[in-house]
Write an enzyme that holds these catalytic residues in place. Structure first.
Site, PDB file in Angstrom:
ATOM      1  N   LYS A 133       5.002   4.948  -4.956  1.00  0.00           N
ATOM      2  CA  LYS A 133       4.165   4.866  -3.766  1.00  0.00           C
ATOM      3  C   LYS A 133       5.001   5.302  -2.558  1.00  0.00           C
ATOM      4  O   LYS A 133       5.483   4.478  -1.783  1.00  0.00           O
ATOM      5  CB  LYS A 133       3.629   3.453  -3.565  1.00  0.00           C
ATOM      6  CG  LYS A 133       2.619   3.317  -2.431  1.00  0.00           C
ATOM      7  CD  LYS A 133       1.979   1.935  -2.448  1.00  0.00           C
ATOM      8  CE  LYS A 133       1.057   1.753  -1.258  1.00  0.00           C
ATOM      9  NZ  LYS A 133       1.797   1.464  -0.018  1.00  0.00           N
TER      10      LYS A 133
ATOM     11  N   GLU B 137       8.358   1.485  -4.269  1.00  0.00           N
ATOM     12  CA  GLU B 137       7.835   1.739  -2.923  1.00  0.00           C
ATOM     13  C   GLU B 137       8.913   1.547  -1.856  1.00  0.00           C
ATOM     14  O   GLU B 137       9.063   0.458  -1.319  1.00  0.00           O
ATOM     15  CB  GLU B 137       6.650   0.808  -2.635  1.00  0.00           C
ATOM     16  CG  GLU B 137       6.036   1.017  -1.266  1.00  0.00           C
ATOM     17  CD  GLU B 137       4.943   0.005  -0.929  1.00  0.00           C
ATOM     18  OE1 GLU B 137       4.361   0.117   0.157  1.00  0.00           O
ATOM     19  OE2 GLU B 137       4.677  -0.889  -1.774  1.00  0.00           O
TER      20      GLU B 137
END
Length: 349
Positions: free
Chosen positions: A266, A224
């Site tokens: 993500k 992420e």
């Protein structure tokens, strides 16, 4: 605190809960070496005993019709939630709050994975059952937040880097022993502050080292690199930076011999800066985001998650409409493509 998902997935085996239940001993793996190019000096080393499990875990989390429950609030953040209803921030009250989350009837029908704070991973419910066991019984994969937060990056333009690599291997081994099977690490990139080449490289390298260490200890890493919404820049500038960031991330993931089939992503959606006067439509955001994924994300990656939070800044860009438009585009472009597995999971944090 809830989660839902709209999923485009090819049919694939998922990990039976008996394969990742708490209490498995740490396995000592033999190494399998693959030479990627006859002239290459480096070799790709994968722990053979974890490779299959990592793939199965990732596919289980990215299973159709389910999403991820993000319940990894720190004790301080949890205290703010408790204070809003007049309760003191004690371990007993945090335990009761988290018990409510993991014991929702039918939770496993909609949730495939739950990201936990360290205290929660070792915590029991109010009736004495291990939180991890309660999740596993519902075929929910337990995960763990492993980063130690953002700190100023020396030598940068007031930018940040994410700490937590020190001791990560031993912590990850302990988390696996306790029942965790995936990990979360969040780092950020700020467009108004550059981003500087140093900050981008630090973010990418830190994510890659975290991912490699996680896989080395049996945990599927969620990768992420969050591109912050702050700024007056337009959507094209965000797209430019996002391409650079993800190129660096995957370069260093490969340099660290991370197995792409055993990670989840993500990415931030591609939007204008929050203070930009030229607002983008949900369709534009969806098109830019999908173009980014198509250009930068290898098809070996089994799951891509997009988040929606209750942050007012994010709500101003109408994320529900963006997600709908993104799903429609994916159906149109990839419905006949068997090599792409895409999961859109909505986090309500």
């Amino acid at each position: 605190m809830a989660s839902a998902s709209a999923t485009l997935l090819k049919s694939s085996p998922v990990l039976d809960k008996s394969e990742w239940v708490k209490g498995q001993s740490i396995r000592h793996a033999s190494a399998t070496t693959v030479r990627c190019h006859p002239a290459a000096a480096s070799v790709l080393t994968v722990k053979a005993s974890y490779a299959d499990e990592l793939v199965k875990t990732a596919k289980t989390i990215a299973s159709p019709g389910r999403g991820i429950l993000a319940m990894d609030e720190s004790n301080a953040t949890c205290g703010k939630r408790l204070a809003s209803i007049g309760l003191e921030n004690t371990e007993a009250n945090r335990q009761a709050y988290r018990t409510l989350l993991v014991t929702v009837p039918g939770l496993g029908e909609y949730i495939s994975g739950a990201i936990l704070f360290e205290e929660t991973l070792y915590q029991s419910t109010v009736d004495g059952r291990k939180m991890v066991d309660v999740l596993v019984e519902q075929n929910i994969v337990p995960g763990i937040k492993v980063d130690k937060g953002l700190v100023p990056l020396a030598g940068s333009n007031n930018e940040s880097w994410c700490q937590g690599l020190d001791g990560l291997a031993s912590r990850s081994a302990a988390y696996y022993q306790q029942g965790a099977r995936f990990a979360k690490w969040r780092t950020v990139v700020s467009i108004p502050n550059g981003p500087s080449a140093l900050a981008v490289k630090e973010a990418a390298w830190g994510l890659a080292r975290y991912a490699a260490i996680s896989q080395d200890n049996g945990l599927v890493p969620i990768v992420e690199p969050e591109i912050l919404l702050d700024g007056e820049h337009g959507i094209d500038r965000t797209f430019e930076v996002a391409q650079k960031v993800w190129a660096e991330v995957f370069y260093y993931l490969a340099e660290n011999n991370v197995m792409f089939e055993g990670i989840l992503l993500k990415p931030s959606m591609v939007t204008p800066g929050a203070e930009c006067k030229d607002k983008a439509t949900p369709q534009q955001v969806a098109e830019y985001t999908l173009k980014l994924l198509h250009r930068r994300i290898p098809p070996a990656v089994p799951g891509i998650m997009a988040s929606l939070t209750t942050n007012p800044l994010l709500l101003t860009v109408n994320y529900d409409s963006i997600l709908f438009a993104l799903v429609c585009l994916v159906f149109r472009l990839y419905s006949s493509c068997s090599s792409l597995i895409l999961m859109i999971a909505i986090f309500l944090i």
